[in-house]
Each structure stands twice: as structure tokens, then as C-alpha cells.
Design a protein around this motif. Structure first.
Motif, PDB file in Angstrom:
ATOM      1  N   ALA A   1      26.189  -4.401 -12.396  1.00  0.00           N
ATOM      2  CA  ALA A   1      26.515  -5.817 -12.210  1.00  0.00           C
ATOM      3  C   ALA A   1      26.352  -6.215 -10.742  1.00  0.00           C
ATOM      4  N   ASP A   2      26.771  -5.307  -9.845  1.00  0.00           N
ATOM      5  CA  ASP A   2      26.639  -5.586  -8.409  1.00  0.00           C
ATOM      6  C   ASP A   2      25.167  -5.643  -7.991  1.00  0.00           C
ATOM      7  N   GLU A   3      24.339  -4.810  -8.607  1.00  0.00           N
ATOM      8  CA  GLU A   3      22.895  -4.819  -8.317  1.00  0.00           C
ATOM      9  C   GLU A   3      22.292  -6.176  -8.726  1.00  0.00           C
ATOM     10  N   VAL A   4      22.679  -6.653  -9.918  1.00  0.00           N
ATOM     11  CA  VAL A   4      22.201  -7.974 -10.384  1.00  0.00           C
ATOM     12  C   VAL A   4      22.714  -9.068  -9.455  1.00  0.00           C
ATOM     13  N   TYR A   5      23.974  -8.947  -9.064  1.00  0.00           N
ATOM     14  CA  TYR A   5      24.591  -9.924  -8.165  1.00  0.00           C
ATOM     15  C   TYR A   5      23.799 -10.043  -6.864  1.00  0.00           C
ATOM     16  N   ARG A   6      23.436  -8.890  -6.261  1.00  0.00           N
ATOM     17  CA  ARG A   6      22.734  -8.910  -4.973  1.00  0.00           C
ATOM     18  C   ARG A   6      21.340  -9.530  -5.107  1.00  0.00           C
ATOM     19  N   LYS A   7      20.662  -9.282  -6.220  1.00  0.00           N
ATOM     20  CA  LYS A   7      19.331  -9.863  -6.423  1.00  0.00           C
ATOM     21  C   LYS A   7      19.395 -11.389  -6.527  1.00  0.00           C
ATOM     22  N   LEU A   8      20.412 -11.878  -7.238  1.00  0.00           N
ATOM     23  CA  LEU A   8      20.560 -13.331  -7.369  1.00  0.00           C
ATOM     24  C   LEU A   8      20.976 -13.953  -6.039  1.00  0.00           C
ATOM     25  N   LYS A   9      21.855 -13.259  -5.343  1.00  0.00           N
ATOM     26  CA  LYS A   9      22.332 -13.756  -4.049  1.00  0.00           C
ATOM     27  C   LYS A   9      21.171 -13.869  -3.069  1.00  0.00           C
ATOM     28  N   GLU A  10      20.323 -12.860  -3.036  1.00  0.00           N
ATOM     29  CA  GLU A  10      19.172 -12.866  -2.134  1.00  0.00           C
ATOM     30  C   GLU A  10      18.188 -13.984  -2.475  1.00  0.00           C
ATOM     31  N   ALA A  11      18.183 -14.397  -3.746  1.00  0.00           N
ATOM     32  CA  ALA A  11      17.288 -15.474  -4.175  1.00  0.00           C
ATOM     33  C   ALA A  11      17.887 -16.858  -3.916  1.00  0.00           C
ATOM     34  N   GLY A  12      19.074 -16.882  -3.312  1.00  0.00           N
ATOM     35  CA  GLY A  12      19.692 -18.165  -2.972  1.00  0.00           C
ATOM     36  C   GLY A  12      20.528 -18.777  -4.075  1.00  0.00           C
TER      37      GLY A  12
ATOM     38  N   ALA B   1      14.014 -10.955 -13.378  1.00  0.00           N
ATOM     39  CA  ALA B   1      12.987 -11.816 -12.787  1.00  0.00           C
ATOM     40  C   ALA B   1      12.732 -13.033 -13.663  1.00  0.00           C
ATOM     41  N   GLN B   2      12.783 -12.836 -14.981  1.00  0.00           N
ATOM     42  CA  GLN B   2      12.566 -13.947 -15.909  1.00  0.00           C
ATOM     43  C   GLN B   2      13.694 -14.972 -15.784  1.00  0.00           C
ATOM     44  N   PHE B   3      14.924 -14.471 -15.704  1.00  0.00           N
ATOM     45  CA  PHE B   3      16.048 -15.388 -15.550  1.00  0.00           C
ATOM     46  C   PHE B   3      15.974 -16.124 -14.205  1.00  0.00           C
ATOM     47  N   LEU B   4      15.618 -15.405 -13.144  1.00  0.00           N
ATOM     48  CA  LEU B   4      15.495 -16.033 -11.830  1.00  0.00           C
ATOM     49  C   LEU B   4      14.442 -17.138 -11.840  1.00  0.00           C
TER      50      LEU B   4
END
Length: 658
Positions: A577-588, A644-647
Motif C-alpha cells: 500500500a505504501d509503494e502505491v501511495y508513493r507512486k501516486l504522490k510522486e505523480a502529484g 499506471a492505468q489508474f494514474l
């Protein structure tokens, strides 16, 4: 001979006084049967009112919106009679009972306190009056007779004394045992008031003055048809669900604290995100449209406001501060060393700004301007302060301190229409972004105004021509202009059809005159610029209050304080969950990780309550496949997606302001 002109231009003649029923009967038997009143020379009258002079008339039936005013005023009298029956004719003193845009109310001086639990009992008494079909009867009385009739009712006696000597005094009877000082209009009998509902009870100072006695006000509404009443009551229920004050607390958006003072808004982190996103878009749009951002002080000398005219026309809504020179420094009074009477007498008075326009004018005036420089467009997120009575304050919608996306355009007269149209284009872009419907009104010269009639006519025509050339429908609202110029007001409609004050465009030939603003024209002569006051949102506080209720708290993704919440089904999946969190956070993306040790159902309900657009559920399956299970607040379950699809999906929504 009395000559009555009909809407189609045809005329009817009468050799004596007449009335609405007789005139309608001359047109058709159907109209005579259905007439409930008329607009005669612009005044709403009922079928009881004698017509003694020539004039223009339009017969009103139940199909006309004006008929509701007649119906609701009649319902107010039925309410007053019912209250007198229940609490005693001698015990109840009557205030006023007008029709309103949404219904009616009546103010009472009662020996007991009424609560909303008493409304069904009063409604039942009203139904008895309706069922008995008691007639409304108009009577002209002498002032002496009126004083005798109302000798035990101080409020009616006070109203009687305020009626000009050259006006006749009328009372309306309802049945044989109730009468009221009233100009009308009313329906023919109480049996026509079938679809009504009492809504609430509130306190109201007599004549709106806090120095007077507090009366008890009962609010209600009425319609000709039960179906219309039911629809209205449904909208009221929807409005309660959307109340921005309740949602503001639930979503932790803002607060108003008595310790700081009424009507002053504190934006919490969540609300600040919404405001910042809106301001960011607004500022970028201003930059694209050639505006220069400026900043002006919150407090300025009172003399400046005398020059602008605000001191004479608006000072009851302004806050003033005395500042005196003391030991070669200016001093404000405080609890330890208050200002003396002598100091106050010789103080320099400052005003906390209620408007931004004088500050913008001073910047324009700071240097010589050429015709080549114009138009000059200034823009400011200007916080202003206006005194509003505490009883009128209402969440974000009516406050004492608020911020406007305020702009002023200084232009040549030949540029005026194009500038107005540019503002209209900007307004339409705003309304489109937030998916808001609207109604356009033009406010004309009010009773108190500054400037010449010629300047007012020029300015009003410029507004009308700009709207016509853009193909917009509009209404003329006589006397609704600002004291310095006419205006376009755009009333915004929310998701359940309520109107809100929104964008405004005001043309001003007067402040440039009062401040002696000039530019050097092609011929080398000094000329006077035209000034356009405009706010695209108006008050940011009120606009966000509108949006909270319009969206029922579920903001579009680009505005949502938290756009995504990640919910692991158990602590075993916190690392993923934290890994997903960081990817979304980095994407703004504005994302939160709900790492609370609680059941998934509880976390989902919490996210639902906070109206977060997206929940990403992660468990064993998602961890193994590197995906997330997506739940949309608007669309429901969307199934499994790669990160990536969700982003891609959410960033597109944000980019497109969805």
C-alpha cells in the motif's frame, strides 16, 4: 370615462369605476372565472380592488407566477387568524405578514413561546379556516376608524402612522371576526389556499431593528397545486442534505469561531486545498486574458472613501478605526491606554476596506497614462470587510470578511463594449468549468446614485449591447444598479435550482470623474477613461459555499481535498500500500494511506463519509499482480487496474477539470 388598455393594445371603456372581474368578463367568461388579480399600471392588485382611473392591465390567473404572491399573502392572513384562534384574540398582537419569493411569514407578539412542535396544531386550525371558505373582503376606512380598530395593537398603530396622509387606509377582513391593516392583494376566499405548509419558527426584531422587541416569526409556503408543494418540500429536503455548514464540518473544510468574531471564516487544510485549486485556475485565466495582478492594503484613510462616495452611500456597512499622533507616532487605542475623547476628536480615521476599487484607482493614477496603454486590467484577490447584522450571517454565504477575485478595467469609451464582452466570455468559461446554469440580470439606476443621467444611460446601453451581440437573454431589474453605475449580475443556479449571487460586471463613469482619472489621447488632450468593475466568482467564500451545496460535498476530482485513499485489507499489505501511495504522490495526486488497524468496512465507510472520489483497495491478489482494486464514489466498482492505468485515468480527469 375610464379607458383600460390590454396587453395587445386594444382598449375597453367604462363609464364608472370597475374591477378585475368585470374587465376579465368583457374579454371572456373563462378569464373572468380564472382571474385571481391583475397587474394594473405595474402594481399587483386583486379582484377586490376598485379601478378608478385609466391605465394598462394584464389579468393574472393561477398560471402566472405573480399569482403566487396573492395566494401566499392570503395564506399569511389565514395563519394569523389561526394563531389568534388558538392563543386568544386579545392575547396575540400582530406584526407583519408578507408574501416572499419562497412563501410567506407572519410576526407575532405572543404570551407564550412557539416551537416547531406547535406547527401541526396551527396547520390544523388553518385547514379549518380553508374548509369553511371564508371570504376576503376589502374595506377602505378612515384613520380614526383604523385607530379604533387597532387600539390594542401597538404594531398596527405604528404601521398606520407611517402611511402617507394622501394614501387611503385599507383593511382586509377574513370572515366576520378577523381583520388586518393591509393593502392586499388577496384571493376571493380561504378555500383557494389548499396546498400549504408551515416550515419553521424564528425570532425577528420588530421592523428589523435590534433595539425593538423580538417577535416570533412563523414561516410557511403555499402553492396552487399539491404536486408543486410536494416538489418544493422535496427540494427543501435535498437542500438540508446539501447544507454547506453541515458538510463543511463533516468534511473539515472551514470554521467560524465566536472567539474571533462572527462572520469571519477560518479555512482548515481541506478547505484551503479547494480554495487554492480554484484560485490557481482563476489566476492563470487572468494572466491569459491580459490582467496584471496587484495587492492593496486592508486599511486606508477615511478621506479616500469620502472621495469615492462609499462614506456617504455605504458607511453603515463599513468598519472605522481612529488613529492619533502620540509622541510623534500614530497610536491606536487599547484596553490599557484607551483613546481619550480629545484624541478621538482629532484622530485620523481609517476605514477597513469594504471594496478594492479605490486602491486600484490609486495605482492607475500613479503615473501618466496614454491612450496606447489602454485597456489596463488590474486583478487582485482582495479581502474586504463589511458590517452585516449578526442575525443575517449564514455560514459562507453571508459573512463579514471575504475575498473577491476582484478586477478593474480602465479603458477608452470606444473599447468599452469589447471589454464587457471579454469579461462575459471569461464568466461563461467559469460557469462551464463548474457546470453551472445561470440567469442574467441588468440592474439600472437606483434611487440614490452619483453621476449624470447621461452617463448612466451610456453605461446601461453599453451593457445591453454587449449582451445582445453575444446572444444572451437577460432581464432588466429596475433600480438594482450600484450607486456609481449600472451592472450585469449573473445569478448562478445550483443542482436543485436555487439562485445564488455570482459574477458581476459594473460600468462606472463616475469614480473616474471623482478621482480625476485621465489618459492622454491621440490629439494630446487629456480624456476620461471608463472604469469596469468585475468579479468572476464574486466572493470566494460564497462561491465555495455554492459549490459545496451544488456538489453535495462530492467535489470533482480536480478540487477534492483528498483525491484518493488507499485501503489495505490488513496490516500484511501495508508495504505494498505504501509503494502505491508513493507512486501516486510522486505523480502529484492528493493521496492518503489509511493505515489504521481497523476493519476494511469501517475504512470504506469513513472514506464514503469524507466523499473521497477514489478508494484503492489492496490485498493479496493486488499485491501479487501489481494492481489496485478501484472503487469510484461516482461510478461504483471499477474492478482491477494496473497502477499506471489508474494514474492515466485520474490525471486525465484532473487535467480536464472533471
Amino acid at each position: 370615462m375610464i379607458v383600460i388598455e390590454l396587453p395587445d393594445g386594444s382598449k375597453l371603456e367604462f363609464d364608472r369605476e370597475t374591477n378585475v372581474k368585470e374587465i376579465a368578463g368583457r374579454i371572456s367568461k373563462s378569464l373572468e372565472k380564472n382571474a385571481v388579480g391583475a397587474l394594473f399600471n405595474g402594481e399587483l392588485i386583486d379582484v377586490h380592488t376598485p379601478i378608478k382611473e385609466s391605465g394598462r392591465i394584464r389579468i393574472i390567473t393561477q398560471k402566472d407566477p405573480e399569482s403566487l404572491q396573492i395566494l401566499r399573502h392570503s395564506a399569511a392572513h389565514i395563519l394569523a387568524k389561526a394563531v389568534k384562534r388558538i392563543y386568544g384574540y386579545d392575547n396575540v398582537k400582530l406584526g407583519i405578514g408578507p408574501a416572499t419569493e419562497e412563501g410567506f411569514y407572519y410576526d407575532f407578539d405572543l404570551p407564550v413561546s412557539i416551537s416547531e412542535e406547535d406547527l401541526p396544531k396551527i396547520e390544523e386550525e388553518m385547514r379549518k379556516i380553508v374548509q369553511s371558505k371564508e371570504p376576503f373582503r376589502r374595506e377602505v376606512v378612515s384613520r380614526e376608524r383604523a385607530r379604533e380598530l387597532f387600539k390594542d395593537d401597538p404594531y398596527k398603530l405604528e404601521l398606520l402612522e407611517s402611511i402617507p396622509e394622501d394614501e387611503e387606509v385599507t383593511i382586509y377582513w377574513l370572515g366576520e371576526d378577523f381583520f388586518d391593516l393591509c393593502k392586499g392583494p388577496h384571493v376571493e376566499h380561504s378555500g383557494l389556499v389548499k396546498a400549504f405548509k408551515l416550515l419553521s419558527v424564528a425570532g425577528a426584531y420588530w421592523r428589523g431593528d435590534s433595539r425593538n422587541k423580538m417577535l416570533q416569526r412563523i414561516y410557511g409556503t403555499a402553492f396552487w397545486k399539491k404536486k408543486d408543494l410536494d416538489e418544493y418540500l422535496h427540494r427543501l429536503e435535498e437542500a438540508k442534505k446539501r447544507d454547506h455548514r453541515i458538510l463543511g464540518k463533516q468534511l473539515d473544510l472551514f470554521g467560524i469561531y465566536e472567539e474571533a468574531g462572527p462572520g469571519l471564516v477560518f479555512w482548515h487544510p481541506n478547505g484551503s486545498v479547494v480554495r487554492q485549486e480554484i484560485e490557481r485556475w482563476v489566476e492563470e485565466e487572468h494572466r491569459k486574458r491580459g490582467y496584471q495582478r496587484i495587492y492593496t492594503p486592508h486599511i486606508m484613510k477615511a478621506d479616500l472613501w469620502k472621495t469615492s462616495g462609499h462614506y456617504n452611500f455605504y458607511r453603515e456597512n463599513m468598519f472605522f478605526v481612529p488613529v492619533v499622533e502620540h509622541d510623534e507616532e500614530e497610536r491606536l487605542g487599547n484596553d490599557e491606554v484607551p483613546l481619550t475623547c480629545e484624541e478621538i476628536e482629532r484622530a485620523n480615521w481609517y476605514a477597513v476596506k469594504p471594496m478594492n476599487c479605490p486602491g486600484h484607482i490609486l495605482i492607475y493614477k500613479s503615473q501618466v497614462r496614454s491612450y496606447r496603454d489602454l485597456p489596463i486590467r488590474y486583478f487582485e484577490f482582495g479581502t474586504v470587510y463589511r458590517y452585516e447584522k449578526s442575525g443575517s450571517l449564514h455560514g459562507l454565504l453571508r459573512v463579514r470578511g471575504f475575498t473577491q477575485d476582484d478586477g478593474h478595467i480602465f479603458c477608452r469609451p470606444d473599447q468599452l463594449k469589447e471589454e464587457i464582452q471579454g469579461v462575459l466570455d471569461y464568466v461563461m468559461e467559469l460557469l462551464s468549468i463548474f457546470q453551472l446554469d445561470y440567469v442574467i440580470n441588468i440592474g439600472t439606476k437606483p434611487e440614490k446614485y452619483i453621476g449624470s443621467d447621461e452617463a448612466w444611460e451610456h453605461a446601461t446601453n453599453a451593457l445591453i449591447e454587449a449582451l445582445k451581440e453575444r446572444g444572451f437573454d437577460y432581464n432588466i431589474v429596475e433600480g438594482d444598479g450600484a450607486f456609481y453605475g449600472p451592472k450585469i449580475d449573473i445569478a448562478v443556479l445550483d443542482a436543485i435550482g436555487r439562485k445564488w449571487d455570482g459574477p458581476t460586471i459594473q460600468v462606472d463613469f463616475n469614480l473616474p470623474e471623482r478621482f480625476d482619472l485621465t489618459y492622454v489621447d491621440r490629439d494630446g488632450q487629456k480624456k476620461r477613461p471608463v472604469m469596469v468593475h468585475r468579479a468572476i466568482m464574486g466572493s470566494i467564500e460564497r462561491f465555495i459555499g455554492l459549490l459545496i451545496e451544488h456538489y453535495a460535498g462530492l467535489f470533482p476530482t480536480w478540487l477534492a481535498p483528498t483525491q484518493v485513499v488507499i485501503i489495505p485489507v490488513s496490516d500484511k499489505f501495508l508495504d505494498y500500500a505504501d509503494e502505491v501511495y508513493r507512486k501516486l504522490k510522486e505523480a502529484g495526486i492528493r493521496v492518503k494511506l489509511d493505515d489504521e488497524s481497523a476493519k476494511v468496512g469501517y475504512k470504506i465507510r469513513k472514506a464514503e463519509t469524507m466523499k473521497i472520489p477514489y478508494m484503492l483497495i489492496v490485498g493479496q491478489k493486488e499485491q501479487d499482480s501489481g494492481t489496485v482494486s478501484v472503487r469510484s464514489k461516482r461510478e461504483g466498482e471499477l474492478g482491477s487496474m494496473e497502477i499506471a492505468q489508474f494514474l492515466d485515468k485520474i490525471t486525465r480527469e484532473i487535467r480536464e477539470k472533471k
